[in-house]
Design a protein around this motif. Sequence first.
Motif, short mmCIF file in Angstrom:
data_model
loop_
_atom_site.label_atom_id
_atom_site.label_comp_id
_atom_site.label_asym_id
_atom_site.label_seq_id
_atom_site.Cartn_x
_atom_site.Cartn_y
_atom_site.Cartn_z
N ARG B 23 0.84 -1.20 0.00
CA ARG B 23 0.00 0.00 0.00
C ARG B 23 0.87 1.24 0.00
O ARG B 23 1.88 1.29 0.69
CB ARG B 23 -0.85 0.04 1.28
CG ARG B 23 -2.00 -0.90 1.31
CD ARG B 23 -2.76 -0.74 2.63
NE ARG B 23 -3.05 -2.03 3.21
CZ ARG B 23 -4.05 -2.81 2.82
NH1 ARG B 23 -4.85 -2.41 1.86
NH2 ARG B 23 -4.25 -3.98 3.37
N PHE B 24 0.47 2.23 -0.79
CA PHE B 24 1.06 3.57 -0.69
C PHE B 24 -0.07 4.46 -0.21
O PHE B 24 -0.89 4.90 -1.02
CB PHE B 24 1.57 4.06 -2.04
CG PHE B 24 2.74 3.26 -2.57
CD1 PHE B 24 4.00 3.43 -2.02
CD2 PHE B 24 2.57 2.37 -3.61
CE1 PHE B 24 5.07 2.71 -2.51
CE2 PHE B 24 3.65 1.64 -4.10
CZ PHE B 24 4.90 1.81 -3.55
N GLY B 25 -0.15 4.69 1.07
CA GLY B 25 -1.28 5.44 1.60
C GLY B 25 -2.56 4.69 1.28
O GLY B 25 -2.71 3.53 1.63
N VAL B 28 -3.61 0.84 -3.21
CA VAL B 28 -3.10 -0.52 -3.08
C VAL B 28 -2.40 -0.86 -4.40
O VAL B 28 -3.05 -1.14 -5.40
CB VAL B 28 -4.23 -1.53 -2.81
CG1 VAL B 28 -3.65 -2.90 -2.53
CG2 VAL B 28 -5.08 -1.07 -1.65
N ALA B 29 -1.08 -0.77 -4.39
CA ALA B 29 -0.31 -0.96 -5.63
C ALA B 29 -0.21 -2.44 -5.97
O ALA B 29 -0.21 -2.82 -7.14
CB ALA B 29 1.07 -0.34 -5.49
N ALA B 30 -0.11 -3.29 -4.94
CA ALA B 30 -0.07 -4.74 -5.16
C ALA B 30 -1.02 -5.35 -4.14
O ALA B 30 -1.02 -4.96 -2.98
CB ALA B 30 1.33 -5.27 -4.98
N SER B 49 -0.75 -0.07 -17.78
CA SER B 49 0.03 0.83 -16.94
C SER B 49 -0.70 1.09 -15.62
O SER B 49 -1.90 1.30 -15.60
CB SER B 49 0.24 2.13 -17.71
OG SER B 49 0.98 3.01 -16.93
N GLY B 50 0.05 1.01 -14.51
CA GLY B 50 -0.54 1.32 -13.21
C GLY B 50 -1.16 0.12 -12.51
O GLY B 50 -1.76 0.27 -11.45
N CYS B 51 -1.00 -1.10 -13.08
CA CYS B 51 -1.65 -2.25 -12.46
C CYS B 51 -0.76 -2.92 -11.42
O CYS B 51 -1.14 -3.93 -10.83
CB CYS B 51 -2.05 -3.27 -13.53
SG CYS B 51 -0.65 -4.12 -14.25
N GLY B 52 0.43 -2.37 -11.16
CA GLY B 52 1.25 -2.88 -10.07
C GLY B 52 2.40 -3.78 -10.47
O GLY B 52 3.02 -4.41 -9.62
N LYS B 53 2.72 -3.81 -11.76
CA LYS B 53 3.80 -4.68 -12.22
C LYS B 53 5.14 -4.27 -11.63
O LYS B 53 5.88 -5.09 -11.09
CB LYS B 53 3.90 -4.62 -13.76
CG LYS B 53 2.60 -4.91 -14.48
CD LYS B 53 2.76 -4.80 -15.98
CE LYS B 53 3.13 -3.45 -16.51
NZ LYS B 53 2.09 -2.42 -16.44
N THR B 54 5.42 -2.97 -11.73
CA THR B 54 6.70 -2.49 -11.21
C THR B 54 6.78 -2.71 -9.70
O THR B 54 7.83 -3.09 -9.18
CB THR B 54 6.88 -0.99 -11.55
OG1 THR B 54 6.90 -0.85 -12.96
CG2 THR B 54 8.15 -0.43 -10.97
N THR B 55 5.68 -2.48 -9.02
CA THR B 55 5.68 -2.66 -7.57
C THR B 55 6.02 -4.11 -7.20
O THR B 55 6.82 -4.36 -6.30
CB THR B 55 4.31 -2.27 -6.99
OG1 THR B 55 4.04 -0.92 -7.37
CG2 THR B 55 4.29 -2.39 -5.49
N ALA B 56 5.44 -5.07 -7.93
CA ALA B 56 5.74 -6.48 -7.66
C ALA B 56 7.23 -6.74 -7.85
O ALA B 56 7.87 -7.42 -7.04
CB ALA B 56 4.91 -7.36 -8.59
N1 LIG Z 1 6.08 5.28 -4.50
C1 LIG Z 1 4.76 5.33 -4.74
N2 LIG Z 1 3.96 6.16 -4.02
C2 LIG Z 1 2.63 6.20 -4.25
N3 LIG Z 1 1.99 5.48 -5.17
C3 LIG Z 1 2.73 4.63 -5.91
C4 LIG Z 1 4.14 4.52 -5.74
N4 LIG Z 1 4.59 3.60 -6.62
C5 LIG Z 1 3.52 3.17 -7.31
N5 LIG Z 1 2.40 3.79 -6.89
C6 LIG Z 1 1.04 3.54 -7.39
O1 LIG Z 1 0.80 2.17 -7.38
C7 LIG Z 1 0.13 1.75 -8.55
C8 LIG Z 1 0.93 0.69 -9.29
O2 LIG Z 1 2.10 1.29 -9.80
P1 LIG Z 1 3.19 0.49 -10.62
O3 LIG Z 1 3.59 -0.72 -9.86
O4 LIG Z 1 4.28 1.43 -10.97
O5 LIG Z 1 2.39 0.08 -11.92
P2 LIG Z 1 2.91 -0.44 -13.33
O6 LIG Z 1 4.35 -0.74 -13.25
O7 LIG Z 1 2.09 -1.65 -13.62
O8 LIG Z 1 2.60 0.65 -14.32
C9 LIG Z 1 -0.12 3.00 -9.36
O9 LIG Z 1 -1.43 3.43 -9.09
C10 LIG Z 1 0.89 3.97 -8.83
O10 LIG Z 1 0.42 5.28 -8.95
#
Ligand SMILES: Nc1ncnc2c1ncn2[C@@H]1O[C@H](COP(=O)(O)OP(=O)(O)O)[C@@H](O)[C@H]1O
Lengths: 283, 369
Positions: B23-25, B28-30, B49-56
Amino acid sequence: MTTRLRTILLLTPAAAWLLAMLVLPLVVVVVFSFGERAAAGGYSAALTLENFANLGARWAAFKNTLMLAPAGTVLCLLIAYPLAYYLAVKADPKWRTLLLILVIVPFWTSILIRSYAWIYLLGGQGIPKLISTLGLGNPRLINTPFAVLIGIVYGYLPLMVFPIYVSLERLDKRLLEASADLGSPPWRSFLQVTLPLSMPGVATGCMLVFILLMGEFLIPAMLGGGKVFFVGNALVDLFLQSRNWPYGAAVAVALVVIMLVTVTAYMRFTRRWAGGRDDVSLM
Amino acid sequence: MGAESLTGADKSSIAELRGATKRFGAVVAARDINLSINRGEFLSFLGPSGCGKTTALRMLAGFEAPTEGDIYLDGQRVNDIPAHQRPVNMVFQHYALFPHLTVAENISYGLRQRRPKPPAAEIEAAVNRALETVRLPGFGPRRIWEMSGGQQQRVALARAIINEPKLLLLDEPMAALDKKLRHDMQIELQTLQRKLGITFILVTHDQEEALSMSDRICIMRDGGIVQIGSPRDLYDRPKNRYVADFVGKSNFFEGRVTSVAGDTADLQGAAGISFIGHAGAGIAVGQRAIASLRPEQISLSRGDGGVPVTVVNRIFLGEHTEYLVQNPDLGQFLILASRQAEAGEGNLEPGETGSVSWRDGAALILNND
Ligand SMILES: Nc1ncnc2c1ncn2[C@@H]1O[C@H](COP(=O)(O)OP(=O)(O)O)[C@@H](O)[C@H]1O
Ligand SMILES: [Mg+2]
């Protein structure tokens, strides 16, 4: 219109500006430096090397400048870097602007007034009194090179903080992640990534502070009490008090030459240090 | 190690996410990610884009600590192990190459962080090998800004693989490359993965990229995993409309399920047009659902034996021709006709009418979510 003509036309304003603001005054100073003092003070045409031969009489001023300007620059750097690092990297972005403004606030008051504050602080009623009350000795601070150094660092710190802050602020945080990803602990990432990439800011700050310090006269006059004078004080004295313009001009020429030599050497050094990169701007 | 992991001598997972949530605030990123990554496989995270791939990916690398759940690497729980101590390397989205270092210095960076530091000769040899591997021999002394985008990408790759990580994470590594270069790089990356036997995890929003390169694909949506499977599984047996839509092109027709027998369902669409095919999970008689038909499963002819359509548009794609056709009840949909299939019939021009048909069983009856 030919390219050549256009180039000339485009360059003319800049060239004229340089000529009027930089070259002409310098030429006047150089010409004066070979002249003689007129009977009533000022300049009288002549061609003599006597002014330069007499430079030794002002050796103390050169010595003070050449010791305290570099020392002040280094001290500024040592204090400014951690401060800039804190502001750019560690500080909560919410407070960053406020903190930056606090760094500039002293600039809102004349250095003259701020130096008076230091005269008081370093004088008999200030810090020395505190120290002696605590029974830690009886130091004399005002009118010493140390007092001048404090004044210098205090006055020039923001000029060092800002370029370093900018270079740290611009640093791509992903590079630090890449460094960690490749196995580097944070402190080593600082040495291997942050520090080298903030060098342009450090170089700019040092250059700025050093060049301005070489011409400084107000702080030494106020905190050095006439005992620790810089070349700048000698110039004030020669041009305004004793009105020996040719000798003053010779002192000024000597200062310019010294500055040219040190700044060139410094630029060589930083350029080599940066491995011949063009994007490391020095100014 | 390459051969062994490829023959599957060691099948145990190299990495695992267990109930990982970030969670970022309020965001829910993942969301409760459960995933076991096999040794030596090429796995992709695919999603918009924005579905949480990078976060994972960042949770695996150690840049983000999961808010809930656990991360395992090679059997060890690594939640509290910082990034610089994890045997994982990442190719960053915009490469994040060090601008103040040469190509060789960038590539050797990881080896130079090891303690004790390997001998200089050893590092140099490894750098040269890595440069060979990414086909940039002799580029070591170059500066980063002297390299093109494609070359920088190879440097980023070399900088990661030189460390022989247990897991190589690639965050949209090809997003900045032009189409031709991207295609070449995809092939190269896949070859490289086979050769090195390192487990690759690729993040991409490009379905073709995921389909062509991966052993398995993780389809993601709103921070969670929707379906995991081989490209073929996902293509042939998508779990729902979202997956069918994301993996390959498909036409969707709404209707009501009239019968389910075994794993075959019958869906009555508009105007009583029937779609018979494999029933997705949870499909029951009477519910509203959709039939998914791939464009290549629909055939178009001049006669009038099937559902009548009017050709709206036609795009020549070389071996195939794509038709956009219109039926008053079904609306517009796509047909992909191979050159061979069309040979006898002659092409239908836009504005002409014909009819379409599909085999019984060609459709997939899926939940409309
Ligand atoms: N450091 C962060 N602070 C706040 N929100 C974030 C942060 N990193 C990612 N998010 C949010 O989490 C969600 C998933 O982001 P991300 O994993 O980058 O997606 P993807 O790589 O699939 O495009 C997005 O809604 C993004 O705005
Ligand atoms: Mg991303």
